[in-house]
Design a protein around this motif. Structure first.
Motif, PDB file in Angstrom:
ATOM      1  N   TRP A  36       0.854  -1.185   0.000  1.00 44.40           N
ATOM      2  CA  TRP A  36       0.000   0.000   0.000  1.00 44.40           C
ATOM      3  C   TRP A  36       0.893   1.239   0.000  1.00 44.40           C
ATOM      4  O   TRP A  36       1.875   1.314   0.743  1.00 44.40           O
ATOM      5  CB  TRP A  36      -0.892   0.039   1.235  1.00 44.40           C
ATOM      6  CG  TRP A  36      -1.996  -0.956   1.238  1.00 44.40           C
ATOM      7  CD1 TRP A  36      -2.008  -2.176   1.861  1.00 44.40           C
ATOM      8  CD2 TRP A  36      -3.263  -0.838   0.587  1.00 44.40           C
ATOM      9  NE1 TRP A  36      -3.198  -2.808   1.634  1.00 44.40           N
ATOM     10  CE2 TRP A  36      -3.991  -2.011   0.858  1.00 44.40           C
ATOM     11  CE3 TRP A  36      -3.869   0.158  -0.192  1.00 44.40           C
ATOM     12  CZ2 TRP A  36      -5.288  -2.226   0.369  1.00 44.40           C
ATOM     13  CZ3 TRP A  36      -5.147  -0.057  -0.672  1.00 44.40           C
ATOM     14  CH2 TRP A  36      -5.848  -1.231  -0.396  1.00 44.40           C
ATOM     15  N   PHE A  37       0.495   2.193  -0.798  1.00 38.15           N
ATOM     16  CA  PHE A  37       1.151   3.483  -0.862  1.00 38.15           C
ATOM     17  C   PHE A  37       0.075   4.552  -0.781  1.00 38.15           C
ATOM     18  O   PHE A  37      -1.108   4.262  -0.939  1.00 38.15           O
ATOM     19  CB  PHE A  37       1.933   3.623  -2.171  1.00 38.15           C
ATOM     20  CG  PHE A  37       3.061   2.639  -2.307  1.00 38.15           C
ATOM     21  CD1 PHE A  37       2.822   1.307  -2.605  1.00 38.15           C
ATOM     22  CD2 PHE A  37       4.376   3.033  -2.102  1.00 38.15           C
ATOM     23  CE1 PHE A  37       3.863   0.386  -2.718  1.00 38.15           C
ATOM     24  CE2 PHE A  37       5.421   2.134  -2.212  1.00 38.15           C
ATOM     25  CZ  PHE A  37       5.167   0.804  -2.511  1.00 38.15           C
ATOM     26  N   ARG A  38       0.470   5.786  -0.521  1.00 35.74           N
ATOM     27  CA  ARG A  38      -0.517   6.868  -0.474  1.00 35.74           C
ATOM     28  C   ARG A  38       0.085   8.160  -1.004  1.00 35.74           C
ATOM     29  O   ARG A  38       1.303   8.344  -0.974  1.00 35.74           O
ATOM     30  CB  ARG A  38      -1.038   7.071   0.944  1.00 35.74           C
ATOM     31  CG  ARG A  38      -0.017   7.632   1.931  1.00 35.74           C
ATOM     32  CD  ARG A  38      -0.596   7.682   3.336  1.00 35.74           C
ATOM     33  NE  ARG A  38       0.341   8.259   4.298  1.00 35.74           N
ATOM     34  CZ  ARG A  38       0.114   8.334   5.608  1.00 35.74           C
ATOM     35  NH1 ARG A  38      -1.021   7.840   6.119  1.00 35.74           N
ATOM     36  NH2 ARG A  38       1.006   8.886   6.416  1.00 35.74           N
ATOM     37  N   THR A  91      -5.017  11.694   5.567  1.00 27.64           N
ATOM     38  CA  THR A  91      -5.804  12.040   4.394  1.00 27.64           C
ATOM     39  C   THR A  91      -4.955  11.922   3.137  1.00 27.64           C
ATOM     40  O   THR A  91      -3.889  12.541   3.037  1.00 27.64           O
ATOM     41  CB  THR A  91      -6.357  13.468   4.515  1.00 27.64           C
ATOM     42  OG1 THR A  91      -7.298  13.509   5.594  1.00 27.64           O
ATOM     43  CG2 THR A  91      -7.040  13.916   3.232  1.00 27.64           C
ATOM     44  N   ALA A  92      -5.405  11.095   2.203  1.00 30.07           N
ATOM     45  CA  ALA A  92      -4.622  10.831   0.997  1.00 30.07           C
ATOM     46  C   ALA A  92      -5.415   9.913   0.076  1.00 30.07           C
ATOM     47  O   ALA A  92      -6.435   9.345   0.469  1.00 30.07           O
ATOM     48  CB  ALA A  92      -3.288  10.171   1.348  1.00 30.07           C
ATOM     49  N   VAL A  93      -4.898   9.750  -1.126  1.00 30.09           N
ATOM     50  CA  VAL A  93      -5.364   8.680  -2.006  1.00 30.09           C
ATOM     51  C   VAL A  93      -4.470   7.475  -1.739  1.00 30.09           C
ATOM     52  O   VAL A  93      -3.237   7.587  -1.788  1.00 30.09           O
ATOM     53  CB  VAL A  93      -5.300   9.082  -3.488  1.00 30.09           C
ATOM     54  CG1 VAL A  93      -5.741   7.920  -4.363  1.00 30.09           C
ATOM     55  CG2 VAL A  93      -6.168  10.311  -3.742  1.00 30.09           C
ATOM     56  N   TYR A  94      -5.079   6.358  -1.459  1.00 38.71           N
ATOM     57  CA  TYR A  94      -4.344   5.138  -1.122  1.00 38.71           C
ATOM     58  C   TYR A  94      -4.344   4.196  -2.319  1.00 38.71           C
ATOM     59  O   TYR A  94      -5.388   3.932  -2.919  1.00 38.71           O
ATOM     60  CB  TYR A  94      -4.968   4.461   0.092  1.00 38.71           C
ATOM     61  CG  TYR A  94      -4.629   5.164   1.380  1.00 38.71           C
ATOM     62  CD1 TYR A  94      -5.203   6.395   1.689  1.00 38.71           C
ATOM     63  CD2 TYR A  94      -3.710   4.629   2.277  1.00 38.71           C
ATOM     64  CE1 TYR A  94      -4.878   7.073   2.853  1.00 38.71           C
ATOM     65  CE2 TYR A  94      -3.382   5.297   3.458  1.00 38.71           C
ATOM     66  CZ  TYR A  94      -3.959   6.515   3.729  1.00 38.71           C
ATOM     67  OH  TYR A  94      -3.630   7.173   4.888  1.00 38.71           O
ATOM     68  N   TYR A  95      -3.145   3.693  -2.628  1.00 37.27           N
ATOM     69  CA  TYR A  95      -2.947   2.843  -3.787  1.00 37.27           C
ATOM     70  C   TYR A  95      -2.480   1.456  -3.379  1.00 37.27           C
ATOM     71  O   TYR A  95      -1.591   1.304  -2.541  1.00 37.27           O
ATOM     72  CB  TYR A  95      -1.896   3.442  -4.722  1.00 37.27           C
ATOM     73  CG  TYR A  95      -2.272   4.776  -5.314  1.00 37.27           C
ATOM     74  CD1 TYR A  95      -1.926   5.961  -4.680  1.00 37.27           C
ATOM     75  CD2 TYR A  95      -2.980   4.849  -6.512  1.00 37.27           C
ATOM     76  CE1 TYR A  95      -2.265   7.192  -5.214  1.00 37.27           C
ATOM     77  CE2 TYR A  95      -3.325   6.071  -7.061  1.00 37.27           C
ATOM     78  CZ  TYR A  95      -2.974   7.231  -6.406  1.00 37.27           C
ATOM     79  OH  TYR A  95      -3.315   8.457  -6.946  1.00 37.27           O
TER      80      TYR A  95
END
Length: 126
Positions: A36-38, A91-95
């Motif tokens: 997981w990355f963000r 708070t972020a978009v998680y990939y």
């Protein structure tokens, strides 16, 4: 063709919890690490957590260690990120991501992997 798809993002209050899911398609993912990355607004994408192919080894970024748990279900080709005690800085978009090669140490993937999903947004509000 390798494909991963995230879900589970949303709005959550400070201190709350969310569980992100990643579905993997296209090959036997039980032979590959996953991660997981963000990416927060205005910032570069960063490592969050990674898990070995058998699920026995996990690696966490310092910023989330102790608050998140990465896990996987190789039978279902799924990966999860349980996030607790959420903070506004989460708070972020998680990939979700998977590498193109098997093996290696999880630290090898700290800088990124090869196949990425479109991301799921997490917004933590106070």
């Amino acid at each position: 063709q390798v494909h991963v798809e995230e879900s589970g993002g949303g709005l959550v209050q400070v201190g709350g919890s969310l569980r992100l899911s990643c579905a993997a398609f296209g090959r036997p993912f039980s032979n590959y690490a996953m991660g997981w990355f963000r990416q927060a607004p205005g910032q570069e994408r960063e490592f969050v957590a990674a898990i070995s192919s058998d699920g026995e080894t996990q690696l966490y970024a310092h910023a989330v260690r102790g608050r998140v748990i990465i896990s996987r279900d190789n039978v279902r080709s799924m990966m999860y990120l349980q996030m607790n005690s959420l903070k506004p800085e989460d708070t972020a978009v998680y990939y979700c991501a998977v590498p193109d090669r098997q093996g290696g140490d999880l630290v090898d993937y700290y800088g990124g992997m090869d196949y990425w999903g479109k991301g799921t947004s997490v917004f933590v509000y106070s």
